[in-house]
Design a protein around this motif. Structure first.
Motif, PDB file in Angstrom:
ATOM      1  N   VAL A   8       0.849  -1.188   0.000  1.00  0.00           N
ATOM      2  CA  VAL A   8       0.000   0.000   0.000  1.00  0.00           C
ATOM      3  C   VAL A   8       0.888   1.242   0.000  1.00  0.00           C
ATOM      4  O   VAL A   8       1.854   1.327   0.770  1.00  0.00           O
ATOM      5  N   THR A   9       0.565   2.172  -0.869  1.00  0.00           N
ATOM      6  CA  THR A   9       1.275   3.450  -0.912  1.00  0.00           C
ATOM      7  C   THR A   9       0.297   4.592  -0.709  1.00  0.00           C
ATOM      8  O   THR A   9      -0.920   4.418  -0.830  1.00  0.00           O
ATOM      9  N   VAL A  10       0.837   5.764  -0.421  1.00  0.00           N
ATOM     10  CA  VAL A  10       0.068   7.003  -0.490  1.00  0.00           C
ATOM     11  C   VAL A  10       0.720   7.882  -1.548  1.00  0.00           C
ATOM     12  O   VAL A  10       1.946   7.982  -1.616  1.00  0.00           O
ATOM     13  N   ASP A  11      -0.086   8.465  -2.420  1.00  0.00           N
ATOM     14  CA  ASP A  11       0.375   9.439  -3.400  1.00  0.00           C
ATOM     15  C   ASP A  11      -0.300  10.762  -3.104  1.00  0.00           C
ATOM     16  O   ASP A  11      -1.477  10.800  -2.710  1.00  0.00           O
ATOM     17  N   LEU A  12       0.419  11.855  -3.306  1.00  0.00           N
ATOM     18  CA  LEU A  12      -0.071  13.179  -2.923  1.00  0.00           C
ATOM     19  C   LEU A  12      -0.229  14.081  -4.133  1.00  0.00           C
ATOM     20  O   LEU A  12       0.715  14.276  -4.902  1.00  0.00           O
ATOM     21  N   LEU A  40       4.019  12.034  -9.075  1.00  0.00           N
ATOM     22  CA  LEU A  40       3.528  12.656  -7.848  1.00  0.00           C
ATOM     23  C   LEU A  40       4.369  12.158  -6.678  1.00  0.00           C
ATOM     24  O   LEU A  40       4.836  11.025  -6.676  1.00  0.00           O
ATOM     25  N   PRO A  41       4.565  12.985  -5.659  1.00  0.00           N
ATOM     26  CA  PRO A  41       5.290  12.505  -4.482  1.00  0.00           C
ATOM     27  C   PRO A  41       4.458  11.495  -3.713  1.00  0.00           C
ATOM     28  O   PRO A  41       3.226  11.500  -3.768  1.00  0.00           O
ATOM     29  N   GLY A  42       5.133  10.640  -2.987  1.00  0.00           N
ATOM     30  CA  GLY A  42       4.441   9.635  -2.195  1.00  0.00           C
ATOM     31  C   GLY A  42       5.402   8.558  -1.769  1.00  0.00           C
ATOM     32  O   GLY A  42       6.618   8.667  -1.940  1.00  0.00           O
ATOM     33  N   GLY A  43       4.857   7.488  -1.206  1.00  0.00           N
ATOM     34  CA  GLY A  43       5.711   6.401  -0.748  1.00  0.00           C
ATOM     35  C   GLY A  43       4.898   5.304  -0.118  1.00  0.00           C
ATOM     36  O   GLY A  43       3.666   5.391   0.021  1.00  0.00           O
ATOM     37  N   PHE A  44       5.599   4.253   0.276  1.00  0.00           N
ATOM     38  CA  PHE A  44       4.939   3.097   0.868  1.00  0.00           C
ATOM     39  C   PHE A  44       4.517   3.390   2.301  1.00  0.00           C
ATOM     40  O   PHE A  44       5.206   4.108   3.041  1.00  0.00           O
ATOM     41  N   VAL A  45       3.372   2.832   2.669  1.00  0.00           N
ATOM     42  CA  VAL A  45       2.864   2.961   4.035  1.00  0.00           C
ATOM     43  C   VAL A  45       3.648   2.013   4.936  1.00  0.00           C
ATOM     44  O   VAL A  45       3.802   0.820   4.622  1.00  0.00           O
ATOM     45  N   GLU A  58       4.593  11.868   4.505  1.00  0.00           N
ATOM     46  CA  GLU A  58       5.100  12.145   3.160  1.00  0.00           C
ATOM     47  C   GLU A  58       4.997  13.629   2.832  1.00  0.00           C
ATOM     48  O   GLU A  58       5.887  14.200   2.198  1.00  0.00           O
ATOM     49  N   LEU A  59       3.920  14.282   3.261  1.00  0.00           N
ATOM     50  CA  LEU A  59       3.765  15.714   3.033  1.00  0.00           C
ATOM     51  C   LEU A  59       4.895  16.482   3.707  1.00  0.00           C
ATOM     52  O   LEU A  59       5.503  17.381   3.105  1.00  0.00           O
ATOM     53  N   ALA A  60       5.201  16.136   4.953  1.00  0.00           N
ATOM     54  CA  ALA A  60       6.265  16.828   5.677  1.00  0.00           C
ATOM     55  C   ALA A  60       7.617  16.577   5.030  1.00  0.00           C
ATOM     56  O   ALA A  60       8.447  17.486   4.911  1.00  0.00           O
ATOM     57  N   GLU A  61       7.859  15.329   4.593  1.00  0.00           N
ATOM     58  CA  GLU A  61       9.151  14.995   3.997  1.00  0.00           C
ATOM     59  C   GLU A  61       9.349  15.673   2.644  1.00  0.00           C
ATOM     60  O   GLU A  61      10.458  16.089   2.302  1.00  0.00           O
ATOM     61  N   GLU A  62       8.281  15.785   1.869  1.00  0.00           N
ATOM     62  CA  GLU A  62       8.405  16.326   0.516  1.00  0.00           C
ATOM     63  C   GLU A  62       8.307  17.846   0.461  1.00  0.00           C
ATOM     64  O   GLU A  62       8.839  18.471  -0.461  1.00  0.00           O
ATOM     65  N   ALA A 105      12.363  20.012  -1.862  1.00  0.00           N
ATOM     66  CA  ALA A 105      13.639  19.305  -1.918  1.00  0.00           C
ATOM     67  C   ALA A 105      13.361  17.853  -2.259  1.00  0.00           C
ATOM     68  O   ALA A 105      12.421  17.248  -1.735  1.00  0.00           O
ATOM     69  N   ALA A 106      14.163  17.280  -3.140  1.00  0.00           N
ATOM     70  CA  ALA A 106      13.949  15.905  -3.570  1.00  0.00           C
ATOM     71  C   ALA A 106      14.179  14.940  -2.417  1.00  0.00           C
ATOM     72  O   ALA A 106      15.077  15.117  -1.591  1.00  0.00           O
ATOM     73  N   GLY A 107      13.343  13.887  -2.342  1.00  0.00           N
ATOM     74  CA  GLY A 107      13.487  12.859  -1.330  1.00  0.00           C
ATOM     75  C   GLY A 107      14.562  11.856  -1.694  1.00  0.00           C
ATOM     76  O   GLY A 107      15.349  12.042  -2.632  1.00  0.00           O
ATOM     77  N   THR A 108      14.580  10.747  -0.954  1.00  0.00           N
ATOM     78  CA  THR A 108      15.654   9.774  -1.105  1.00  0.00           C
ATOM     79  C   THR A 108      15.623   9.045  -2.441  1.00  0.00           C
ATOM     80  O   THR A 108      16.662   8.633  -2.953  1.00  0.00           O
TER      81      THR A 108
END
Length: 223
Positions: A8-12, A40-45, A58-62, A105-108
């Motif tokens: 499961v992921t979340v996309d923003l 879109l930014p996002g990542g695995f839950v 993810e919002l805070a990280e991106e 800023a780009a994530g990992t």
């Protein structure tokens, strides 16, 4: 009974207004699949997260933005078995609206992050074109009958600033007098702070904050 494995992921869909135009936050993928493509930014839950917590993280990280500085709501779920070539991945997309978001800023797992005008976006990775289109439809529709446009404004704003939000999101000019009459006639939608702000020629404009109204009736028209 064997339990099927599914990630499961979340996309923003993160929207803001910059220089009078509606922009979306995109990241350029730095790894396969779709390496080099915008997404879109996002990542695995994570195993210990619920969906809302994952979206907030993810919002805070991106973007560096934390609740409640932005409007965050669940948008839709996307589960086509072929949407991710790595595995069966279900995405729970979220819509984020906020004013004056900083440079990203780009994530990992991304090589670049940027604000891109929504009318210039094309060919995103995965099924993100569809997710973005659904997010834009949701935002544009909700502006008709809810005070969601204020999520793009600072806590205190003029009617002209609010109208600029509608024009940017809907992508069309609105008659200033008609718009002013409509939004100021909705009970409890706008509260006059008593302050006045100069916006060029003419008398200073009244400064408002958002009231307690949750519905705009009758709805505002895009025409």
């Amino acid at each position: 009974m064997d339990v099927p494995r599914c990630a499961v992921t979340v996309d923003l869909v993160v929207l803001t207004i910059r220089s009078g135009r509606l922009h979306v936050l995109l990241v350029r993928r730095g790894e396969d699949p779709w390496c080099g493509r915008w997404a879109l930014p996002g990542g695995f839950v994570r195993p210990d997260e619920d969906l809302h917590d994952a979206a907030e993280r993810e919002l805070a990280e991106e973007t560096g933005v934390r609740q409640p500085a932005a409007h965050l709501e669940q948008l839709a779920t996307y589960g086509d078995p072929r949407r991710d070539p790595r595995a069966r991945v279900v995405s729970v997309a979220h819509l984020v609206l906020a004013p004056d978001l900083p440079e990203p800023a780009a994530g990992t797992d991304a090589t670049e992050a940027a604000w891109v005008p929504v009318d210039e976006v094309d060919g995103l990775a995965f099924d993100h074109d569809r997710i973005l289109a659904d997010g834009l439809d949701r935002a544009r529709a909700k502006l008709e009958y809810s005070p969601l446009a204020a999520a793009f404004c600072p806590p205190e704003f003029t009617v002209a600033e609010l109208r600029a939000v509608y024009e940017a999101v809907w992508g069309r000019p609105l008659d200033p007098r008609n718009f002013h009459r409509k939004v100021t006639s909705v009970p409890d939608l706008l509260v006059d702070t008593g302050e006045r702000r100069s916006e060029g020629r003419g008398r200073p404009a009244a400064v408002f904050r958002l009231g307690d109204a949750t519905v705009i009736l009758p709805p505002l028209s895009r025409d």
